[in-house]
Design a protein around this motif. Structure first.
Motif, PDB file in Angstrom:
ATOM      1  N   GLN A 211       0.823  -1.200   0.000  1.00  0.00           N
ATOM      2  CA  GLN A 211       0.000   0.000   0.000  1.00  0.00           C
ATOM      3  C   GLN A 211       0.865   1.261   0.000  1.00  0.00           C
ATOM      4  OE1 GLN A 211      -3.278  -0.084  -0.111  1.00  0.00           O
ATOM      5  NE2 GLN A 211      -3.700   2.083   0.154  1.00  0.00           N
ATOM      6  N   SER A 212       1.907   1.238   0.804  1.00  0.00           N
ATOM      7  CA  SER A 212       2.780   2.418   0.902  1.00  0.00           C
ATOM      8  C   SER A 212       3.527   2.664  -0.407  1.00  0.00           C
ATOM      9  CB  SER A 212       3.776   2.261   2.055  1.00  0.00           C
ATOM     10  OG  SER A 212       4.597   1.123   1.865  1.00  0.00           O
ATOM     11  N   GLU A 213       3.909   1.597  -1.100  1.00  0.00           N
ATOM     12  CA  GLU A 213       4.598   1.757  -2.387  1.00  0.00           C
ATOM     13  C   GLU A 213       3.666   2.338  -3.445  1.00  0.00           C
ATOM     14  OE1 GLU A 213       8.031  -1.656  -2.691  1.00  0.00           O
ATOM     15  OE2 GLU A 213       5.945  -2.312  -2.790  1.00  0.00           O
ATOM     16  N   ILE A 214       2.428   1.885  -3.448  1.00  0.00           N
ATOM     17  CA  ILE A 214       1.458   2.415  -4.408  1.00  0.00           C
ATOM     18  C   ILE A 214       1.222   3.900  -4.157  1.00  0.00           C
ATOM     19  CG2 ILE A 214      -0.956   2.318  -5.150  1.00  0.00           C
ATOM     20  CD1 ILE A 214      -0.825  -0.729  -4.641  1.00  0.00           C
ATOM     21  N   ILE A 215       1.013   4.249  -2.891  1.00  0.00           N
ATOM     22  CA  ILE A 215       0.773   5.653  -2.540  1.00  0.00           C
ATOM     23  C   ILE A 215       1.982   6.514  -2.881  1.00  0.00           C
ATOM     24  CG2 ILE A 215       0.478   7.231  -0.583  1.00  0.00           C
ATOM     25  CD1 ILE A 215      -1.468   5.184   0.601  1.00  0.00           C
ATOM     26  N   GLU A 216       3.162   5.992  -2.607  1.00  0.00           N
ATOM     27  CA  GLU A 216       4.391   6.736  -2.914  1.00  0.00           C
ATOM     28  C   GLU A 216       4.509   6.984  -4.420  1.00  0.00           C
ATOM     29  OE1 GLU A 216       9.229   6.017  -2.666  1.00  0.00           O
ATOM     30  OE2 GLU A 216       7.932   5.028  -1.206  1.00  0.00           O
ATOM     31  N   TYR A 217       4.158   5.989  -5.240  1.00  0.00           N
ATOM     32  CA  TYR A 217       4.239   6.155  -6.692  1.00  0.00           C
ATOM     33  C   TYR A 217       3.197   7.162  -7.179  1.00  0.00           C
ATOM     34  CZ  TYR A 217       4.279   5.129 -11.686  1.00  0.00           C
ATOM     35  OH  TYR A 217       4.348   5.260 -13.048  1.00  0.00           O
TER      36      TYR A 217
ATOM     37  N   VAL B 219      -2.916  11.063  -0.431  1.00  0.00           N
ATOM     38  CA  VAL B 219      -3.533  10.039  -1.269  1.00  0.00           C
ATOM     39  C   VAL B 219      -4.334   9.108  -0.365  1.00  0.00           C
ATOM     40  CG1 VAL B 219      -3.148   8.118  -2.861  1.00  0.00           C
ATOM     41  CG2 VAL B 219      -1.652  10.114  -2.953  1.00  0.00           C
ATOM     42  N   ILE B 220      -5.576   8.835  -0.752  1.00  0.00           N
ATOM     43  CA  ILE B 220      -6.442   7.968   0.053  1.00  0.00           C
ATOM     44  C   ILE B 220      -6.955   6.820  -0.815  1.00  0.00           C
ATOM     45  CG2 ILE B 220      -8.556   7.837   1.428  1.00  0.00           C
ATOM     46  CD1 ILE B 220      -8.326  10.905   1.770  1.00  0.00           C
ATOM     47  N   LYS B 221      -6.868   5.602  -0.300  1.00  0.00           N
ATOM     48  CA  LYS B 221      -7.477   4.467  -0.996  1.00  0.00           C
ATOM     49  C   LYS B 221      -8.959   4.449  -0.640  1.00  0.00           C
ATOM     50  CE  LYS B 221      -7.269  -0.522  -1.773  1.00  0.00           C
ATOM     51  NZ  LYS B 221      -6.575  -1.801  -1.454  1.00  0.00           N
ATOM     52  N   LEU B 222      -9.820   4.582  -1.640  1.00  0.00           N
ATOM     53  CA  LEU B 222     -11.258   4.629  -1.409  1.00  0.00           C
ATOM     54  C   LEU B 222     -11.896   3.245  -1.365  1.00  0.00           C
ATOM     55  CD1 LEU B 222     -12.244   7.621  -3.739  1.00  0.00           C
ATOM     56  CD2 LEU B 222     -11.833   7.665  -1.266  1.00  0.00           C
TER      57      LEU B 222
ATOM     58  N   GLY C 232      -8.190  20.487  -6.360  1.00  0.00           N
ATOM     59  CA  GLY C 232      -9.131  19.714  -5.555  1.00  0.00           C
ATOM     60  C   GLY C 232      -8.880  18.217  -5.600  1.00  0.00           C
ATOM     61  N   ALA C 233      -9.901  17.456  -5.185  1.00  0.00           N
ATOM     62  CA  ALA C 233      -9.777  16.000  -5.140  1.00  0.00           C
ATOM     63  C   ALA C 233     -10.003  15.391  -6.518  1.00  0.00           C
ATOM     64  CB  ALA C 233     -10.770  15.428  -4.145  1.00  0.00           C
ATOM     65  N   LYS C 234      -9.236  14.353  -6.823  1.00  0.00           N
ATOM     66  CA  LYS C 234      -9.333  13.674  -8.127  1.00  0.00           C
ATOM     67  C   LYS C 234      -9.276  12.175  -7.872  1.00  0.00           C
ATOM     68  CE  LYS C 234      -6.634  13.487 -12.479  1.00  0.00           C
ATOM     69  NZ  LYS C 234      -7.364  14.419 -13.337  1.00  0.00           N
ATOM     70  N   ASN C 235     -10.221  11.447  -8.432  1.00  0.00           N
ATOM     71  CA  ASN C 235     -10.211   9.996  -8.308  1.00  0.00           C
ATOM     72  C   ASN C 235      -9.451   9.363  -9.465  1.00  0.00           C
ATOM     73  OD1 ASN C 235     -11.782  10.314  -6.063  1.00  0.00           O
ATOM     74  ND2 ASN C 235     -13.605   9.316  -6.902  1.00  0.00           N
ATOM     75  N   ILE C 236      -8.658   8.352  -9.154  1.00  0.00           N
ATOM     76  CA  ILE C 236      -7.942   7.602 -10.183  1.00  0.00           C
ATOM     77  C   ILE C 236      -8.112   6.105  -9.926  1.00  0.00           C
ATOM     78  CG2 ILE C 236      -6.219   9.429 -10.479  1.00  0.00           C
ATOM     79  CD1 ILE C 236      -4.211   7.541  -9.020  1.00  0.00           C
ATOM     80  N   ILE C 237      -7.800   5.322 -10.936  1.00  0.00           N
ATOM     81  CA  ILE C 237      -7.856   3.867 -10.824  1.00  0.00           C
ATOM     82  C   ILE C 237      -6.427   3.326 -10.824  1.00  0.00           C
ATOM     83  CG2 ILE C 237      -8.632   1.726 -11.904  1.00  0.00           C
ATOM     84  CD1 ILE C 237     -10.896   3.511 -10.773  1.00  0.00           C
ATOM     85  N   VAL C 238      -6.159   2.404  -9.921  1.00  0.00           N
ATOM     86  CA  VAL C 238      -4.833   1.784  -9.825  1.00  0.00           C
ATOM     87  C   VAL C 238      -4.968   0.292 -10.110  1.00  0.00           C
ATOM     88  CG1 VAL C 238      -2.864   1.263  -8.336  1.00  0.00           C
ATOM     89  CG2 VAL C 238      -4.034   3.483  -8.139  1.00  0.00           C
ATOM     90  N   LYS C 239      -4.241  -0.153 -11.114  1.00  0.00           N
ATOM     91  CA  LYS C 239      -4.189  -1.587 -11.420  1.00  0.00           C
ATOM     92  C   LYS C 239      -2.844  -2.087 -10.908  1.00  0.00           C
ATOM     93  CE  LYS C 239      -5.430  -4.790 -15.129  1.00  0.00           C
ATOM     94  NZ  LYS C 239      -5.993  -4.889 -16.491  1.00  0.00           N
ATOM     95  N   SER C 240      -2.890  -2.853  -9.840  1.00  0.00           N
ATOM     96  CA  SER C 240      -1.671  -3.358  -9.199  1.00  0.00           C
ATOM     97  C   SER C 240      -1.502  -4.838  -9.527  1.00  0.00           C
ATOM     98  CB  SER C 240      -1.767  -3.162  -7.678  1.00  0.00           C
ATOM     99  OG  SER C 240      -0.676  -3.775  -7.017  1.00  0.00           O
ATOM    100  N   ILE C 241      -0.453  -5.165 -10.284  1.00  0.00           N
ATOM    101  CA  ILE C 241      -0.211  -6.545 -10.717  1.00  0.00           C
ATOM    102  C   ILE C 241       0.828  -7.178  -9.809  1.00  0.00           C
ATOM    103  CG2 ILE C 241       0.640  -8.038 -12.579  1.00  0.00           C
ATOM    104  CD1 ILE C 241      -0.756  -4.653 -13.501  1.00  0.00           C
ATOM    105  N   VAL C 242       0.403  -8.213  -9.084  1.00  0.00           N
ATOM    106  CA  VAL C 242       1.282  -8.946  -8.166  1.00  0.00           C
ATOM    107  C   VAL C 242       0.967 -10.427  -8.317  1.00  0.00           C
ATOM    108  CG1 VAL C 242       2.082  -9.220  -5.797  1.00  0.00           C
ATOM    109  CG2 VAL C 242       1.178  -7.014  -6.543  1.00  0.00           C
TER     110      VAL C 242
END
Length: 335
Positions: free
Chosen positions: A4-10, A20-23, A46-56
């Motif tokens: 989670q921390s790596e995703i937020i950092e990126y 950055v907040i995971k919704l 302001g606030a902006k929503n994005i989509i994260v595709k995390s492949i593990v």
């Protein structure tokens, strides 16, 4: 793994933001290869929503129908690399009529890195762009907005006698079911005229003169609709690559229309696809020649996908009387 921390950092790195907040987690990737989540990014305006595709990739891959193994694993890993390439190198070349998510960044690792099979893809949130509706089934009329999307998408990259190296970074043969990567499923098939014709069907599709970049997994679940269903955007480009546009069309129709609607309306929808393809080409290529070649390949492409289903899941509901009849027409064109 992508913590989670790596995703937020990126995300912070890409957006130059501090918060950055995971919704929510939207879904787990097929066979547990990661997840798709929605994040909120606090930017200047302001606030902006994005989509994260995390492949593990999981330590021990599983498959809902028991098809796990090295071949399946390597195919999935390549598919995520292809998707990243597509978003980075091809998505921006599409016309506005071919709506797809915007890619904000891809984090991957060098081939010699212990985590080289993991990656992170940051995408725009299609819900926030007005494509918040998802459908599992469509009426014939409702399906036309997706068919128009496919026709315009195909027209954008249609080639006549393409170079052997095209399309660079994508699958040389688009779609997840093509025969060369589905040998286990082929060998699992019961003996039949479909199995006997498998290589002829595959060869007929692969040797067509006119090819385009196909989506490769154009099921209705990979389309996002506007509230009134008049507009659509597409997602999930893991199996994008070269091929005949009929592969996308038959797969899409089978994914969302009832057997009755397919039986009654496939000819109407095929003609609608070709009318939209011709309009989108704007005389760049001879649409009459393309239609002459691709029209019979509709049946060949349908038979080719039926071949995959008969090995992968022989009790699948898509194997019905209509599909079997169309498959026999496809086989008659290659024997």
């Amino acid at each position: 793994m992508n913590t989670q921390s790596e995703i937020i950092e990126y995300i912070q790195e890409q957006f130059s933001c501090s918060k950055v907040i995971k919704l929510e987690k939207i879904q787990t990737l097929w066979s547990g290869y990661g997840e798709i989540s929605r994040y909120q990014v606090m930017v200047q305006d302001g606030a902006k929503n994005i989509i994260v595709k995390s492949i593990v990739p999981p330590n021990v891959p599983t498959h809902p129908k028991g098809w796990q193994g090295d071949v399946s694993h390597l195919r999935k890993i390549k598919s995520y690399q292809v998707e990243a390439n597509w978003y980075q190198d091809y998505a921006s070349t599409l016309s506005r009529a071919s709506q797809v998510p915007h890619c904000f960044g891809v984090k991957s690792f060098a081939i010699d890195h212990p985590r080289h099979e993991s990656s992170i893809i940051l995408l725009s949130d299609l819900d926030a762009s007005g494509f918040s509706v998802r459908k599992q089934h469509l009426s014939v009329d409702e399906s036309k907005v997706c068919i128009k999307w496919l026709a315009i998408f195909h027209a954008n990259n249609l080639q006549d006698n393409h170079l052997a190296s095209w399309p660079k970074g994508l699958w040389a043969t688009g779609s997840y079911w093509y025969l060369a990567t589905r040998q286990n499923e082929y060998h699992a098939m019961q003996e039949s005229n479909v199995k006997s014709a498998a290589y002829k069907l595959d060869d007929k599709l692969n040797r067509c003169r006119f090819k385009t970049i196909i989506h490769g997994d154009a099921k209705v679940a990979n389309f996002c609709f506007s509230a009134d269903l008049s507009k659509v955007a597409a997602v999930d480009f893991q199996y994008v690559g070269a091929g005949c546009g009929m592969k996308d069309l038959v797969y899409f129709m089978g994914s969302c229309l009832s057997e009755h609607d397919c039986q009654e309306s496939y000819e109407e929808l095929l003609e609608y696809y070709f009318s939209q393809l011709s309009a989108a080409l704007q005389s760049r290529l001879d649409s009459c020649e393309i239609i002459e070649e691709w029209r019979p390949l509709f049946f060949v492409a349908w038979a080719d996908f039926q071949r995959f289903l008969l090995g992968w899941s022989p009790e699948h509901h898509k194997i019905n009387d209509f599909s079997s009849a169309i498959t026999q027409r496809g086989i008659s064109l290659v024997n």
